[in-house]
Design an enzyme around this catalytic site. Structure first.
Site, mmCIF file in Angstrom:
data_model
loop_
_atom_site.group_PDB
_atom_site.id
_atom_site.type_symbol
_atom_site.label_atom_id
_atom_site.label_comp_id
_atom_site.label_asym_id
_atom_site.label_seq_id
_atom_site.Cartn_x
_atom_site.Cartn_y
_atom_site.Cartn_z
ATOM 1 N N ASP A 64 0.704 -1.040 -0.413
ATOM 2 C CA ASP A 64 -0.166 -0.044 0.358
ATOM 3 C C ASP A 64 1.065 1.392 -0.099
ATOM 4 O O ASP A 64 0.454 2.192 0.309
ATOM 5 C CB ASP A 64 -0.426 0.109 1.262
ATOM 6 C CG ASP A 64 -2.456 -1.076 0.896
ATOM 7 O OD1 ASP A 64 -2.728 -1.260 0.393
ATOM 8 O OD2 ASP A 64 -2.095 -1.646 1.697
ATOM 9 N N GLU B 270 -0.361 9.804 1.309
ATOM 10 C CA GLU B 270 -1.196 10.374 1.961
ATOM 11 C C GLU B 270 -1.627 9.697 3.603
ATOM 12 O O GLU B 270 -1.151 10.991 4.444
ATOM 13 C CB GLU B 270 -2.608 10.797 1.186
ATOM 14 C CG GLU B 270 -3.630 11.699 2.501
ATOM 15 C CD GLU B 270 -5.019 11.546 1.849
ATOM 16 O OE1 GLU B 270 -5.588 13.125 1.118
ATOM 17 O OE2 GLU B 270 -5.336 10.669 1.563
ATOM 18 N N ASP B 271 -1.627 8.705 3.359
ATOM 19 C CA ASP B 271 -2.263 8.398 4.841
ATOM 20 C C ASP B 271 -1.109 7.666 6.069
ATOM 21 O O ASP B 271 -1.047 8.349 7.068
ATOM 22 C CB ASP B 271 -2.020 5.962 4.765
ATOM 23 C CG ASP B 271 -3.903 6.235 4.309
ATOM 24 O OD1 ASP B 271 -4.623 7.695 4.026
ATOM 25 O OD2 ASP B 271 -3.737 5.484 3.020
ATOM 26 N N ARG C 79 1.189 -0.706 7.679
ATOM 27 C CA ARG C 79 1.579 0.315 6.759
ATOM 28 C C ARG C 79 2.733 0.759 7.315
ATOM 29 O O ARG C 79 3.218 1.735 7.303
ATOM 30 C CB ARG C 79 -0.177 1.147 6.585
ATOM 31 C CG ARG C 79 -0.364 -0.031 5.071
ATOM 32 C CD ARG C 79 -1.138 1.057 4.827
ATOM 33 N NE ARG C 79 -1.168 1.997 3.877
ATOM 34 C CZ ARG C 79 -1.553 3.311 3.521
ATOM 35 N NH1 ARG C 79 -3.092 3.253 3.612
ATOM 36 N NH2 ARG C 79 -0.460 4.285 2.624
ATOM 37 N N ARG D 237 -9.589 3.207 11.358
ATOM 38 C CA ARG D 237 -8.349 3.769 11.084
ATOM 39 C C ARG D 237 -7.791 4.513 12.156
ATOM 40 O O ARG D 237 -6.418 4.151 12.860
ATOM 41 C CB ARG D 237 -7.704 3.488 10.114
ATOM 42 C CG ARG D 237 -8.128 3.037 8.620
ATOM 43 C CD ARG D 237 -6.705 1.210 8.440
ATOM 44 N NE ARG D 237 -7.029 0.646 8.245
ATOM 45 C CZ ARG D 237 -6.905 0.348 6.686
ATOM 46 N NH1 ARG D 237 -5.767 1.078 6.366
ATOM 47 N NH2 ARG D 237 -6.936 -0.111 5.500
ATOM 48 N N HIS E 120 -11.896 6.501 4.340
ATOM 49 C CA HIS E 120 -11.538 7.769 5.361
ATOM 50 C C HIS E 120 -12.613 8.768 5.227
ATOM 51 O O HIS E 120 -13.330 8.776 4.510
ATOM 52 C CB HIS E 120 -10.161 7.364 4.417
ATOM 53 C CG HIS E 120 -8.943 7.224 4.495
ATOM 54 N ND1 HIS E 120 -8.340 6.005 4.116
ATOM 55 C CD2 HIS E 120 -8.450 6.099 6.207
ATOM 56 C CE1 HIS E 120 -6.918 4.847 4.224
ATOM 57 N NE2 HIS E 120 -7.341 5.371 5.577
ATOM 58 N N CYS F 290 -5.272 10.388 -2.052
ATOM 59 C CA CYS F 290 -4.155 9.265 -1.276
ATOM 60 C C CYS F 290 -3.105 9.006 -2.103
ATOM 61 O O CYS F 290 -1.754 8.153 -1.112
ATOM 62 C CB CYS F 290 -4.857 8.085 -1.095
ATOM 63 S SG CYS F 290 -5.604 7.292 -2.250
HETATM 64 C C1 CIR Z 1 -5.469 0.663 2.621
HETATM 65 O O1 CIR Z 1 -6.764 -0.319 2.886
HETATM 66 O O2 CIR Z 1 -4.626 1.121 3.536
HETATM 67 C C2 CIR Z 1 -5.344 0.703 1.457
HETATM 68 N N1 CIR Z 1 -5.859 -0.373 0.395
HETATM 69 C C3 CIR Z 1 -5.917 1.903 0.260
HETATM 70 C C4 CIR Z 1 -5.540 3.005 1.207
HETATM 71 C C5 CIR Z 1 -6.128 4.226 0.651
HETATM 72 N N2 CIR Z 1 -6.035 5.730 1.335
HETATM 73 C C6 CIR Z 1 -6.918 6.235 1.572
HETATM 74 O O3 CIR Z 1 -7.413 6.702 0.652
HETATM 75 N N3 CIR Z 1 -6.001 7.400 1.794
#
Ligand code: CIR
Length: 251
Positions: A59, A64-65, A84, A129, A159, A245
């Site tokens: 991922d 962004e996360d 992650r 999350r 999110h 993201c």
């Molecule tokens: C996740 O589940 O963490 C990733 N497969 C997708 C993350 C998407 N992030 C976002 O929209 N900020």
């Protein structure tokens, strides 16, 4: 404006999934789509710093996360999905030349995708999350810089920014089934009801990078005088990703 992005991992097919069934991902196509996304950013005048692929971190393209970046500070998050967290070290290195750094620490968790900034107000989704402790830590870090941080409830999506993104000053594109948009104190444009996943739009300069395949929502945005640059992201959408993201914007 500058953006930090990261190349698609060869292991993308092993991504985290919350709401979608796993379906085959065409990684070469995902890479081509991601390149087109980076080209769209560049075409809008953004300087793109593209980090190398992380072959073992499926991922990692969803940068962004891993951080919440405001003008004065970058807060490294503690992503709610434990695997992650290995994405953080390289992001810390990439952000260090640009911002003073702070971090969310356990037991707090927070995904950058849950943070919607509207001027000096940050709204943070209480998602699978992001927990209350993570929100409280973000508030403690940003309140001295004159930002307010407000937790908001979510339902049915990954999110906060799956449900709502800013498309112009004080204007938010929302899916009203996933968030009570009244909480955001902004004027709302609703996604077309047949396109529930269309609320994630990336505002860059005077334009919006928007996932292709949502023509009715695109029409609603254009009717408001907004300029839309559609980008096909079918393969990243299978991994529950969208347009915000895939970059960390340094404004
Ligand atoms: C996740 O589940 O963490 C990733 N497969 C997708 C993350 C998407 N992030 C976002 O929209 N900020």
């Amino acid at each position: 404006m500058q953006a930090i992005t990261r190349a698609v991992s060869g292991s993308l097919a092993r991504c985290e999934l919350t709401h979608l069934e796993r379906s085959p991902i065409d990684v070469p196509l995902a890479r081509a789509q991601h390149h087109a996304y980076e080209r769209a950013l560049r075409s809008l005048g953004v300087r793109v710093t593209s980090l190398p692929e992380e072959p073992d971190l499926p991922d990692a393209v969803f940068v962004e996360d891993t951080a919440v970046v405001v003008d004065e500070l970058a807060v490294l998050t503690l992503p709610g999905a434990e695997p992650r967290r290995l994405e953080l070290a390289s992001i810390e290195e990439a952000l260090a030349p640009h911002r003073k750094l702070a971090r969310i620490t356990a037991p707090g968790t927070l995904d950058g995708g849950d943070v919607l900034q509207l001027g000096r107000s940050l709204f943070v989704g209480r998602s699978g999350r992001t927990n209350e402790e993570g929100i409280a830590q973000l508030r403690a870090l940003l309140a001295p810089l004159d930002y307010t941080v407000t937790g908001v409830a979510l339902q049915g999506c990954l999110h906060l920014k799956t449900a709502a993104t800013e498309v112009a000053d004080g204007v938010v594109l929302v899916n009203p089934s996933w968030i009570d948009a009244g909480l955001l104190g902004a004027r709302c444009i609703e996604v077309h009801p047949s396109e529930p996943s269309a609320a994630n739009s990336l505002r860059v300069g005077g334009a919006l990078i928007h996932p292709a395949g949502f023509p009715r929502t695109q029409e609603r945005l254009e009717r408001e005088g907004l300029s839309v640059v559609p980008v096909e992201l079918s393969e990243l959408q299978k991994a529950e990703g969208a347009v915000t993201c895939c970059s960390l914007l340094l404004r």
